[in-house]
Design an enzyme around this catalytic site. Sequence first.
Site, mmCIF file in Angstrom:
data_model
loop_
_atom_site.group_PDB
_atom_site.id
_atom_site.type_symbol
_atom_site.label_atom_id
_atom_site.label_comp_id
_atom_site.label_asym_id
_atom_site.label_seq_id
_atom_site.Cartn_x
_atom_site.Cartn_y
_atom_site.Cartn_z
ATOM 1 C CG ASP A 15 -80.168 95.173 90.609
ATOM 2 O OD1 ASP A 15 -81.407 95.284 90.622
ATOM 3 O OD2 ASP A 15 -79.409 96.061 91.035
ATOM 4 C CD GLU A 20 -78.996 101.203 93.352
ATOM 5 O OE1 GLU A 20 -79.311 100.078 92.919
ATOM 6 O OE2 GLU A 20 -78.185 101.969 92.782
ATOM 7 C CE LYS A 49 -75.308 98.407 92.862
ATOM 8 N NZ LYS A 49 -76.568 99.161 92.964
ATOM 9 C CE1 TYR A 80 -78.198 102.160 86.190
ATOM 10 C CE2 TYR A 80 -77.875 102.029 83.819
ATOM 11 C CZ TYR A 80 -77.675 102.674 85.026
ATOM 12 O OH TYR A 80 -76.928 103.834 85.040
ATOM 13 C CG ASP A 88 -78.978 96.871 94.756
ATOM 14 O OD1 ASP A 88 -78.167 96.170 95.381
ATOM 15 O OD2 ASP A 88 -78.758 97.340 93.622
ATOM 16 C CB THR A 112 -82.539 102.843 91.378
ATOM 17 O OG1 THR A 112 -81.403 102.208 91.941
ATOM 18 C CG2 THR A 112 -83.006 103.953 92.276
ATOM 19 C CE1 TYR A 137 -67.830 103.069 87.258
ATOM 20 C CE2 TYR A 137 -69.319 101.810 85.895
ATOM 21 C CZ TYR A 137 -68.650 102.971 86.154
ATOM 22 O OH TYR A 137 -68.798 104.034 85.321
ATOM 23 N NE ARG A 175 -72.353 106.911 81.377
ATOM 24 C CZ ARG A 175 -72.848 106.043 82.256
ATOM 25 N NH1 ARG A 175 -72.046 105.322 83.006
ATOM 26 N NH2 ARG A 175 -74.143 105.875 82.397
ATOM 27 C CG HIS A 220 -81.478 104.810 88.664
ATOM 28 N ND1 HIS A 220 -80.908 105.448 89.750
ATOM 29 C CD2 HIS A 220 -80.686 103.733 88.392
ATOM 30 C CE1 HIS A 220 -79.821 104.771 90.123
ATOM 31 N NE2 HIS A 220 -79.667 103.740 89.326
#
Lengths: 415, 415
Positions: free
Chosen positions: A126, A199, A253, A128, A233, A349, A244, A142, A133
């Site tokens: 997967d 997702e 997931k 990113y 997802d 996503t 994570y 963050r 996103h």
Amino acid sequence: MTSFTQYSENSDFSIHNIPFGVAVFNKEYIACCTRIGDMVVDLATLYDYGFLDEVEGLTENYFEAYTLNAFIELGKPITNAVRLKLQELFLENSPLAKDEKSISDCFFDLDQVQMMMPVHVPNYTDFYSSIEHATNVGAMFRDPENALLPNWKHLPVGYHGRASSIVISGVEIHRPKGQTKPKDAVSPIFGPSQQLDFELEMGFIVNENTEMGDSISVENAEDSIFGMVLFNDWSARDIQSWEYVPLGPFLGKNFGSSISPWIVTLEALVPFRTASPKQDPEVLDYLKFEGDKNFDINLEVYLKPENGTENLISESNFKFMYWNMAQQLAHHTVNGCNVEVGDLYASGTISGKDKNSYGSMLELTWRGTNPIKLNDGTERKFINDNDTIIMKGWAEKDGIRVGFGEVSGQILPAK
Amino acid sequence: MTSFTQYSENSDFSIHNIPFGVAVFNKEYIACCTRIGDMVVDLATLYDYGFLDEVEGLTENYFEAYTLNAFIELGKPITNAVRLKLQELFLENSPLAKDEKSISDCFFDLDQVQMMMPVHVPNYTDFYSSIEHATNVGAMFRDPENALLPNWKHLPVGYHGRASSIVISGVEIHRPKGQTKPKDAVSPIFGPSQQLDFELEMGFIVNENTEMGDSISVENAEDSIFGMVLFNDWSARDIQSWEYVPLGPFLGKNFGSSISPWIVTLEALVPFRTASPKQDPEVLDYLKFEGDKNFDINLEVYLKPENGTENLISESNFKFMYWNMAQQLAHHTVNGCNVEVGDLYASGTISGKDKNSYGSMLELTWRGTNPIKLNDGTERKFINDNDTIIMKGWAEKDGIRVGFGEVSGQILPAK
């Protein structure tokens, strides 16, 4: 091009598509198939009847199989030739068009077939790759001022996912249980996820086995891509956010991912090529590419409560992707990682700039602070038990439509 | 127990072991096998000769196969019975001991066989379950005062790895190329990894397929574990440290992992059970266990330069693991993630408290600041081209020795 099979103007499965899948016919016989309009075509029987005899290299009945892997592995020269031959056969006045027995034996109504997983997926990765996103998530978890991590614009960030729990559209998914740490709790707790999400993604399927140590260049990468699917997802945000660090998503997931049943070939998507977003800073040489490597594919997400109707909750587009599929595959193999036939590489996503184009509940409700109002008067911060999530995707240009149908999945209560 | 086959006192493959593997015999014939001393035993032929007829449930020749998956899937009652029957057959004065033709047809010297991957691995997960390793890494890369992240003592942190690039001991690995960001550089650069490392790990192989939504309890987990292997999780530290935020290791790991050829059953390891380290704080109910779930297995790592001799660079032990295999499997499935026969679950780097027990070059040289001196006068911060890494593992108690042999791999220059 006009087919002898009638279908509506807005069918995803026009004569320009010719996707590939695997189906159970009449609950007893499994074979690879294609689709035209609302008819599913048994390719194993079509092959037996000799209609594909002219395709060079198609030396045996690769369609008499439970997956498309052996067919896909034949490579583009042969799989493309099959697709073009099928397109020709489905035209008005083709030899098939006049052959009532063959049509009766090979063409099935949708309610006579049950779609299965189209491929065996040996490995699933997967990515990113949507900047919108990644920016949204970074801003939420963050720092809005430094939402993207330093590596994000230099390489298509990705991670390995769980191949065993990829299921076909329609398979129900149990809400996962797991360990979470509520903000105000001293210790983690155990129970059903309270932040179940989807997702909106697309994935591509690879058509070759490479040797360890070898790489696929950006330039050649598209030759190694058989086609694409819609991909959900499923994600448990509360499990994910606790588990994570530092090694990435795991139980948040791997309880399930859903794919659409029809693999739309890259060739069918050629008319919908479009420019990619400008990549700044400039990428390293092994990631540089020429030409239009993005694809203009409209995407929609619907949420359907139990006994309710479909609510359109997101409208996005695959063309928004910052990193394209050729770059993803080149990056994945630049270190010598080998790929296998049937491997699934998902986009991550797919969010756009507008709030209604976000590809997850997390972003649409901004972590639950702005719930979605449904047409039955209820609200959603995340997905409730018995809700169904439906994703649709299609490309359209100059009167030509090529689509994916849908990937849908209902969330059942935790076991 | 005394075998009719002679072997040395310190053989890993005593009559108490009876591991399983797959081999090419005389470069032409592939079958599942076991090993006693320095003899490899062709189980397919042994079955054909009727020596396993008494094993209930072994209804066909599952050893006539390129992998052990079908045999393993039979489950413990049958695979255990086969192991015990083999043990009986290898004793002095057994019916086999007197049968010269059968011995000649089924028993092969090591130089007549080539070991292959013992299983097809559908899914591979890597845990991070040594508290000493996680503490060392956290101290080096984050904060020595808060080396462990908040989740570490509450759950066995893990992530999905790449199944396609798991190879058998002896297969050479090309040094990976990739993107790295040297400390003083403005932008990332591309080239061969400058910080190639090993990780000393062990892995276990699962013997069943579960349904999505189902879980395996800690209590039952060991019934789902067929056996164990040595595992080298090759790692490119410079690639990993640049790419891994926020989704975990990817190209820093997926260029290759090596396993030892013999799967040692959990039953053979029972005599070496030992207490686990105390887990404090107390874990959640689904992770609680009773009894001795750790195993006392000595581990050694050797580095052999090209044309040089073996240098012992680490001495560790599997008993140091904070999280045990039963907890790992229970955690992995508590959310309903399904497992498949042949799945490989690796421990994560196995480090002890002492500096000479660290399970990676990263820790042994403390990120290169304290190079290892080799017996040829050279030094290593990380692994050089043409170096071979060899890992050995064995358990020993009351005169009984059960071992794994070794997993070895040579690093070739980048392609």
